[in-house]
Scaffold this active site. Structure first.
Site, PDB file in Angstrom:
ATOM      1  N   LYS A 115       0.824  -1.214   0.000  1.00 41.60           N
ATOM      2  CA  LYS A 115       0.000   0.000   0.000  1.00 41.60           C
ATOM      3  C   LYS A 115       0.857   1.263   0.000  1.00 41.60           C
ATOM      4  CE  LYS A 115      -2.868  -1.627   3.305  1.00 41.60           C
ATOM      5  NZ  LYS A 115      -3.929  -1.744   4.282  1.00 41.60           N
TER       6      LYS A 115
ATOM      7  N   HIS B 236      16.247  -1.867  -1.369  1.00 43.39           N
ATOM      8  CA  HIS B 236      15.729  -0.585  -1.867  1.00 43.39           C
ATOM      9  C   HIS B 236      16.720   0.556  -1.691  1.00 43.39           C
ATOM     10  CE1 HIS B 236      14.478   0.197   2.302  1.00 43.39           C
ATOM     11  NE2 HIS B 236      14.224   1.441   1.960  1.00 43.39           N
TER      12      HIS B 236
ATOM     13  N   GLU C 165      17.173   6.448  12.523  1.00 40.03           N
ATOM     14  CA  GLU C 165      15.742   6.746  12.447  1.00 40.03           C
ATOM     15  C   GLU C 165      15.309   7.332  13.777  1.00 40.03           C
ATOM     16  OE1 GLU C 165      13.784   3.710   9.183  1.00 40.03           O
ATOM     17  OE2 GLU C 165      13.871   3.029  11.241  1.00 40.03           O
TER      18      GLU C 165
ATOM     19  N   HIS D  58      21.525  -3.052   3.498  1.00 42.71           N
ATOM     20  CA  HIS D  58      21.595  -1.680   2.982  1.00 42.71           C
ATOM     21  C   HIS D  58      23.004  -1.079   3.093  1.00 42.71           C
ATOM     22  CE1 HIS D  58      17.385  -2.209   2.817  1.00 42.71           C
ATOM     23  NE2 HIS D  58      17.058  -1.726   3.993  1.00 42.71           N
TER      24      HIS D  58
ATOM     25  N   LEU E  36      31.147  19.177   0.486  1.00 45.32           N
ATOM     26  CA  LEU E  36      32.558  18.903   0.734  1.00 45.32           C
ATOM     27  C   LEU E  36      33.049  19.932   1.726  1.00 45.32           C
ATOM     28  CD1 LEU E  36      35.165  17.382  -0.127  1.00 45.32           C
ATOM     29  CD2 LEU E  36      35.460  19.125  -1.885  1.00 45.32           C
TER      30      LEU E  36
HETATM   31  C1  BG6 Z   1      13.842  -1.409   5.766  1.00 46.08           C
HETATM   32  C2  BG6 Z   1      13.948  -1.832   7.195  1.00 46.08           C
HETATM   33  O1  BG6 Z   1      14.597  -2.254   4.956  1.00 46.08           O
HETATM   34  O2  BG6 Z   1      14.308  -0.082   5.631  1.00 46.08           O
HETATM   35  C3  BG6 Z   1      13.212  -0.875   8.099  1.00 46.08           C
HETATM   36  O3  BG6 Z   1      13.418  -3.134   7.343  1.00 46.08           O
HETATM   37  C4  BG6 Z   1      13.642   0.539   7.861  1.00 46.08           C
HETATM   38  O4  BG6 Z   1      13.429  -1.210   9.472  1.00 46.08           O
HETATM   39  C5  BG6 Z   1      13.583   0.873   6.379  1.00 46.08           C
HETATM   40  O5  BG6 Z   1      12.786   1.404   8.582  1.00 46.08           O
HETATM   41  C6  BG6 Z   1      14.175   2.243   6.096  1.00 46.08           C
HETATM   42  O6  BG6 Z   1      13.941   2.576   4.766  1.00 46.08           O
HETATM   43  P1  BG6 Z   1      13.857   4.088   4.338  1.00 46.08           P
HETATM   44  O7  BG6 Z   1      13.795   4.038   2.860  1.00 46.08           O
HETATM   45  O8  BG6 Z   1      12.637   4.656   4.972  1.00 46.08           O
HETATM   46  O9  BG6 Z   1      15.094   4.746   4.870  1.00 46.08           O
END
Ligand code: BG6
Length: 490
Positions: free
Chosen positions: A20, A180, A218, A242, A386
């Site tokens: 969603k 992502h 976060e 990531h 920089l």
């Molecule tokens: C996800 C994690 O892969 O990435 C989450 O499982 C996290 O815990 C999220 O909050 C963060 O993604 P973005 O794009 O909001 O920084």
């Protein structure tokens, strides 16, 4: 005349949050930008009983136009929604996938069918769905591709098992493992910045770079996801994928070309040149409840879905080293945490001193404070800046540390596609550059698995930090051990 092929995008797990919030809006954005082929349909598949109209109502709530006042947005949304359909079924039922196949065929109307499945579902049902797709809903004459999102296992063994199971039903080139973060604009730009600028490319090595920092924070906790998170923890949630992916892109040797295989070959080499992490290379933390003014924030273990005695880290800092000629001795520091004071993701590159700096007296003894630092702010407020030393205008000789600043919202009017848009488009076009190959995944797990095992077997107690703080002080000691100062705190 050869007919245009059709594209069906099937979102498996259509009623879930990720679908969603991210997938349907990204598909709409692609449609809005005319990036989807002429003959496309979107199918939602999940267990929830719904009809097409109900699916449309559900997803219409989260569709947005990136820029609010764009023309035709409403009209385009209606067109998009008319292309969205729904089929409900059980994830392990081949019959239900046969039902889906019939509906897909109806829409494909005899044209060459290409099918893209997006698995937005919990990992314990990945294999069931992949089996059903391959037996009952694969395209007979066009292509079938499957996008999967982490977690790809919990450690080396479970990840290999998952890879093996997938390969019973799909070939490697049908599997698109998404991370992502690789779809984020600034992460994609990393290679451009490095390989197409003479002021950076020759400096990209131990000769000029003192350390590299990859920082993710976060300002909210695991609210609502505690049950899932407790089984994984921040190292699996953010670092092993990531941040490690960014590290590999950052540090790879120049690929032969921009071809997906050439890039992924170089990334794997970086991962394989690193030593698995040990306990002394990390600091782990967990947030605790905290009150600020008249607001109070719950701690991680206050979540009813998290066991009271959980030692799952919500914060971790780690020092990694790449054992090759380019990076020998350069610390790559990672830091990732939930419920910290700010939301931010950035890449920081701290350079060495200018040898024999003529101005060293002006800096006093702390030359380290006066070195250049390149910062790529991945989010929010995307920017590249920089840090340089500059003379403060005036008759005296006073130096100032200031920024050459490229702020995306000023320079590019802030129009940055969401990571999922780029990744979905790449999967549709069969571009694999930003997806994780199975050997990359395996190398990534090999680095973290021994550490995770040790942390879990020894039940290492995380250092507690208050919700909304800057995280455990242990992270400073870890950095100091490697002569590093976290750039985001100075
Ligand atoms: C996800 C994690 O892969 O990435 C989450 O499982 C996290 O815990 C999220 O909050 C963060 O993604 P973005 O794009 O909001 O920084």
């Amino acid at each position: 005349v050869k007919e245009e092929p059709t594209l069906s995008i099937i979102v498996v797990g259509a009623s879930g949050d990720l679908a969603k919030k991210k997938i349907f809006p990204a598909l709409f954005a692609l449609f809005y930008e005319n990036c989807l082929p002429e003959n496309f349909t979107v199918f939602g598949f999940s267990r929830t009983e719904m009809n097409d109209e109900e699916l449309r109502t559900m997803i219409s709530k989260t569709l947005t136009c990136r820029i609010d006042q764009r023309e035709n947005c409403g009209e385009k949304m209606d067109h998009f929604l008319q292309r969205c359909f729904y089929h409900s079924g059980q994830y392990n039922s081949e019959d239900d996938f046969s039902g889906l196949d019939c509906k897909l065929k109806e829409k494909e109307a005899g044209r060459l069918p290409n099918r893209l499945f997006y698995l937005s579902i919990p990992p314990n049902i990945f294999v069931d769905v992949v089996r059903c797709v391959s037996h009952r809903a694969s395209s007979a004459s066009g292509w079938t591709r499957v996008i999967v999102e982490k977690p790809f296992g919990r450690d080396s063994d479970s990840s290999r098992e998952l890879t093996r199971s997938f390969k019973q039903y799909l070939s490697e080139d049908q599997i698109f493992r998404i991370d992502h973060y690789l779809g984020k604009e600034l992460v994609e730009n990393l290679s451009v910045l490095r390989f197409s600028n003479l002021v950076f490319e020759p400096l990209w090595s131990r000769n000029y770079i003192r350390n590299v920092q990859l920082i993710f924070s976060e300002d909210f906790g695991t609210e609502g996801r505690g049950g899932y998170f407790d089984n994984y923890g921040i190292i699996r949630d953010i670092m092993q994928n990531h941040l490690l992916q960014i590290l590999a892109l950052f540090a790879m040797e120049t690929p032969v070309s921009l071809d997906a295989e050439d890039i992924r070959n170089e990334k794997v080499k970086v991962l394989r040149s690193m030593k698995p992490l040990k306990l002394q290379d990390v600091v782990v933390g967990q947030y605790k409840g905290h009150s600020k003014g008249n607001k109070s924030y719950s701690g991680y273990t206050d979540d009813p879905t998290v066991p009271n005695n959980s030692v799952t880290p919500t914060f971790a800092a780690a020092a990694l080293f790449i054992d090759n000629a380019r990076w020998d001795g350069v610390p790559f520091l990672m830091k990732a945490g939930k419920a910290l004071h700010t939301k931010r993701a950035e890449i920081r590159v701290q350079f060495r001193h200018v040898p024999g700096n003529l101005y060293k007296k002006t800096f006093g003894t702390d030359l380290d404070k006066a070195t250049n630092e390149l910062v790529l702010r991945v989010q929010p407020d995307e920017a590249i800046y920089l840090k340089i030393n500059n003379k403060v205008p005036g008759l005296g000789m006073r130096l100032d540390r200031t920024d050459l600043n490229l702020c995306y919202s000023t320079r590019y009017r802030g129009e940055i596609p969401d990571a999922y848009e780029r990744l979905l488009l790449d999967a549709i076009e069969g571009e694999r550059r930003l997806f994780i190959r199975s050997d990359e995944l395996d190398a990534a797990w090999s680095l973290f698995t021994p550490l995770l095992k040790e942390l879990e077997e020894k039940k290492v107690a995380p250092e507690l930090y208050p919700y909304g703080s800057r995280g455990p002080v242990g992270a400073h000691y870890l950095a100091a051990k490697h002569n590093v100062r976290w750039g985001d705190l100075s």
